[in-house]
Design an enzyme around this catalytic site. Structure first.
Site, PDB file in Angstrom:
ATOM      1  N   TYR A  76       0.750  -1.251   0.054  1.00 20.99           N
ATOM      2  CA  TYR A  76       0.172   0.192   0.068  1.00 20.99           C
ATOM      3  C   TYR A  76       0.816   1.299   0.089  1.00 20.99           C
ATOM      4  O   TYR A  76       0.269   2.477  -0.057  1.00 20.99           O
ATOM      5  CB  TYR A  76      -1.001   0.018   1.118  1.00 20.99           C
ATOM      6  CG  TYR A  76      -1.726  -1.330   1.308  1.00 20.99           C
ATOM      7  CD1 TYR A  76      -2.844  -1.403   0.042  1.00 20.99           C
ATOM      8  CD2 TYR A  76      -1.924  -2.138   2.008  1.00 20.99           C
ATOM      9  CE1 TYR A  76      -3.832  -2.198   0.289  1.00 20.99           C
ATOM     10  CE2 TYR A  76      -2.760  -3.195   2.154  1.00 20.99           C
ATOM     11  CZ  TYR A  76      -3.646  -3.228   1.128  1.00 20.99           C
ATOM     12  OH  TYR A  76      -4.542  -4.548   1.084  1.00 20.99           O
ATOM     13  N   ASN A 124     -12.867   4.152  -1.124  1.00 19.62           N
ATOM     14  CA  ASN A 124     -12.147   2.802  -1.020  1.00 19.62           C
ATOM     15  C   ASN A 124     -12.597   2.063   0.089  1.00 19.62           C
ATOM     16  O   ASN A 124     -12.311   2.406   1.185  1.00 19.62           O
ATOM     17  CB  ASN A 124     -10.606   3.339  -0.894  1.00 19.62           C
ATOM     18  CG  ASN A 124      -9.678   1.712  -0.881  1.00 19.62           C
ATOM     19  OD1 ASN A 124     -10.306   0.744  -0.676  1.00 19.62           O
ATOM     20  ND2 ASN A 124      -8.615   1.952  -0.992  1.00 19.62           N
ATOM     21  N   HIS A 154     -15.443  -6.578  -1.139  1.00 15.59           N
ATOM     22  CA  HIS A 154     -15.618  -8.237  -1.693  1.00 15.59           C
ATOM     23  C   HIS A 154     -16.715  -8.594  -0.734  1.00 15.59           C
ATOM     24  O   HIS A 154     -17.143 -10.078  -0.997  1.00 15.59           O
ATOM     25  CB  HIS A 154     -14.358  -8.949  -1.421  1.00 15.59           C
ATOM     26  CG  HIS A 154     -13.170  -7.941  -2.025  1.00 15.59           C
ATOM     27  ND1 HIS A 154     -13.149  -7.452  -3.163  1.00 15.59           N
ATOM     28  CD2 HIS A 154     -12.184  -7.363  -1.098  1.00 15.59           C
ATOM     29  CE1 HIS A 154     -11.899  -6.837  -3.213  1.00 15.59           C
ATOM     30  NE2 HIS A 154     -11.369  -6.746  -2.165  1.00 15.59           N
ATOM     31  N   ASP A 197     -26.006  -1.284  -1.546  1.00 15.25           N
ATOM     32  CA  ASP A 197     -27.372  -0.580  -1.285  1.00 15.25           C
ATOM     33  C   ASP A 197     -27.252   0.861  -0.682  1.00 15.25           C
ATOM     34  O   ASP A 197     -28.113   1.491  -1.330  1.00 15.25           O
ATOM     35  CB  ASP A 197     -28.316  -1.541  -0.105  1.00 15.25           C
ATOM     36  CG  ASP A 197     -28.587  -2.861  -0.752  1.00 15.25           C
ATOM     37  OD1 ASP A 197     -28.173  -3.084  -2.036  1.00 15.25           O
ATOM     38  OD2 ASP A 197     -29.043  -3.897   0.085  1.00 15.25           O
ATOM     39  N   HIS A 233      -8.919   1.678  -5.637  1.00 13.68           N
ATOM     40  CA  HIS A 233      -8.339   0.553  -4.726  1.00 13.68           C
ATOM     41  C   HIS A 233      -6.767   1.148  -4.988  1.00 13.68           C
ATOM     42  O   HIS A 233      -6.235   1.175  -6.292  1.00 13.68           O
ATOM     43  CB  HIS A 233      -8.653  -0.658  -5.445  1.00 13.68           C
ATOM     44  CG  HIS A 233      -9.989  -1.300  -5.040  1.00 13.68           C
ATOM     45  ND1 HIS A 233     -10.446  -1.434  -3.667  1.00 13.68           N
ATOM     46  CD2 HIS A 233     -11.164  -1.210  -5.759  1.00 13.68           C
ATOM     47  CE1 HIS A 233     -11.574  -1.655  -3.941  1.00 13.68           C
ATOM     48  NE2 HIS A 233     -12.154  -1.578  -5.078  1.00 13.68           N
ATOM     49  N   ILE A 234      -5.998   1.172  -3.845  1.00 16.53           N
ATOM     50  CA  ILE A 234      -4.850   1.513  -3.930  1.00 16.53           C
ATOM     51  C   ILE A 234      -3.832   0.359  -5.004  1.00 16.53           C
ATOM     52  O   ILE A 234      -2.865   0.451  -5.681  1.00 16.53           O
ATOM     53  CB  ILE A 234      -4.189   1.491  -2.717  1.00 16.53           C
ATOM     54  CG1 ILE A 234      -4.703   2.686  -1.841  1.00 16.53           C
ATOM     55  CG2 ILE A 234      -2.416   1.904  -2.601  1.00 16.53           C
ATOM     56  CD1 ILE A 234      -4.537   2.934  -0.443  1.00 16.53           C
ATOM     57  N   SER A 235      -4.049  -1.032  -4.402  1.00 14.18           N
ATOM     58  CA  SER A 235      -3.560  -2.008  -5.187  1.00 14.18           C
ATOM     59  C   SER A 235      -4.538  -2.311  -6.318  1.00 14.18           C
ATOM     60  O   SER A 235      -5.516  -1.954  -6.296  1.00 14.18           O
ATOM     61  CB  SER A 235      -3.356  -3.161  -4.224  1.00 14.18           C
ATOM     62  OG  SER A 235      -4.655  -3.621  -3.760  1.00 14.18           O
ATOM     63  N   ARG A 295     -10.464 -11.533  -3.753  1.00  9.30           N
ATOM     64  CA  ARG A 295     -10.430 -10.185  -3.898  1.00  9.30           C
ATOM     65  C   ARG A 295     -10.910  -9.501  -5.282  1.00  9.30           C
ATOM     66  O   ARG A 295     -11.179  -8.450  -5.760  1.00  9.30           O
ATOM     67  CB  ARG A 295      -9.065  -9.386  -3.596  1.00  9.30           C
ATOM     68  CG  ARG A 295      -8.453  -9.464  -2.230  1.00  9.30           C
ATOM     69  CD  ARG A 295      -7.173  -8.660  -2.198  1.00  9.30           C
ATOM     70  NE  ARG A 295      -6.660  -9.193  -0.857  1.00  9.30           N
ATOM     71  CZ  ARG A 295      -6.677  -8.745   0.094  1.00  9.30           C
ATOM     72  NH1 ARG A 295      -7.574  -7.745   0.419  1.00  9.30           N
ATOM     73  NH2 ARG A 295      -6.001  -9.214   1.193  1.00  9.30           N
TER      74      ARG A 295
HETATM   75  O1  CA2 Z   1      -6.241  -1.772  -2.890  1.00  6.17           O
HETATM   76  C1  CA2 Z   1      -6.790  -1.308  -2.030  1.00  6.17           C
HETATM   77  O2  CA2 Z   1      -6.997  -0.178  -1.951  1.00  6.17           O
HETATM   78  C2  CA2 Z   1      -7.874  -2.478  -1.283  1.00  6.17           C
HETATM   79  O3  CA2 Z   1      -9.124  -1.807  -1.075  1.00  6.17           O
HETATM   80  C3  CA2 Z   1      -7.298  -2.400   0.152  1.00  6.17           C
HETATM   81  C4  CA2 Z   1      -8.032  -3.420   1.034  1.00  6.17           C
HETATM   82  C5  CA2 Z   1      -8.220  -4.764   0.308  1.00  6.17           C
HETATM   83  O4  CA2 Z   1      -8.822  -5.464   1.321  1.00  6.17           O
HETATM   84  C6  CA2 Z   1      -9.023  -4.502  -0.938  1.00  6.17           C
HETATM   85  O5  CA2 Z   1      -8.805  -5.890  -1.338  1.00  6.17           O
HETATM   86  C7  CA2 Z   1      -7.955  -3.587  -1.689  1.00  6.17           C
HETATM   87  C8  CA2 Z   1      -7.294  -3.537   2.414  1.00  6.17           C
HETATM   88  C9  CA2 Z   1      -7.381  -2.247   3.379  1.00  6.17           C
HETATM   89  C10 CA2 Z   1      -6.399  -2.270   4.329  1.00  6.17           C
HETATM   90  O6  CA2 Z   1      -5.437  -1.235   4.235  1.00  6.17           O
HETATM   91  C11 CA2 Z   1      -4.292  -1.509   4.869  1.00  6.17           C
HETATM   92  C12 CA2 Z   1      -3.267  -0.490   4.647  1.00  6.17           C
HETATM   93  C13 CA2 Z   1      -1.991  -0.625   5.378  1.00  6.17           C
HETATM   94  C14 CA2 Z   1      -1.889  -1.893   6.076  1.00  6.17           C
HETATM   95  C15 CA2 Z   1      -2.831  -2.645   6.135  1.00  6.17           C
HETATM   96  C16 CA2 Z   1      -3.814  -2.587   5.733  1.00  6.17           C
END
Ligand code: CA2
Length: 144
Positions: free
Chosen positions: A23, A74, A80, A87, A100-102, A111
């Site tokens: 991230y 986000n 998921h 809704d 989404h960052i990733s 995912r």
């Molecule tokens: O890529 C993304 O932005 C996600 O929405 C991030 C979610 C993940 O469940 C999605 O599949 C993709 C997770 C957010 C948790 O963010 C963290 C950031 C730093 C450290 C740990 C978790």
């Protein structure tokens, strides 16, 4: 001034603190600042919320019905899993950008499905935190 609502879901308060290899090193405060700057350049204000609680996010989205003209979200892991978040976004009838960052499509299979993808006005995935700025610009462009 017209407003956008920025919503960050569960665990995004850990940005910049854990898992920088996925991230990055920017914090949630950095993300909120990025979004405020991108929006201000186009004449928009931003209300921002992050919560680890689904109901709190839903309440904020419902409030946005009367305070905002669009949502940048986000949803974190709720992407998921959450019919209720979908809704809420459908219910308020506001255009929204899913960020989404990733890139979830390049990660674990669980995912790959998003409850928001087919109703999002804009989707930005896999661009790191700069994806939030892009989402703001694309969403505002779509507002017309
Ligand atoms: O890529 C993304 O932005 C996600 O929405 C991030 C979610 C993940 O469940 C999605 O599949 C993709 C997770 C957010 C948790 O963010 C963290 C950031 C730093 C450290 C740990 C978790």
């Amino acid at each position: 001034m017209a407003r956008l609502l920025l919503v960050n879901g569960p665990n995004l308060n850990l940005l910049g603190i854990r898992e920088p290899e996925i991230y990055g090193t920017s914090t949630l405060a950095d993300v909120e600042e990025l979004v405020r700057t991108a929006a201000a350049e186009l004449g928009f204000d931003v209300d921002a919320i992050q919560s680890n609680h689904e109901g709190v996010l839903i309440d904020a989205i419902q409030t946005a019905r009367t305070t905002a003209v669009g949502v940048v979200i986000n949803p974190g892991g709720l992407t998921h899993t959450s019919v209720s978040l979908r809704d809420a976004l459908t219910g308020v009838q506001l255009p929204f950008a899913e960020v989404h960052i990733s890139n979830p499509q390049e990660r674990e299979e669980f995912r790959h499905f998003s409850f928001l993808a087919d109703i999002a006005t804009v989707r930005v995935v896999g661009q790191g935190v700069s994806g939030y700025s892009l989402a703001v610009r694309r969403l505002i462009a779509a507002l017309g």
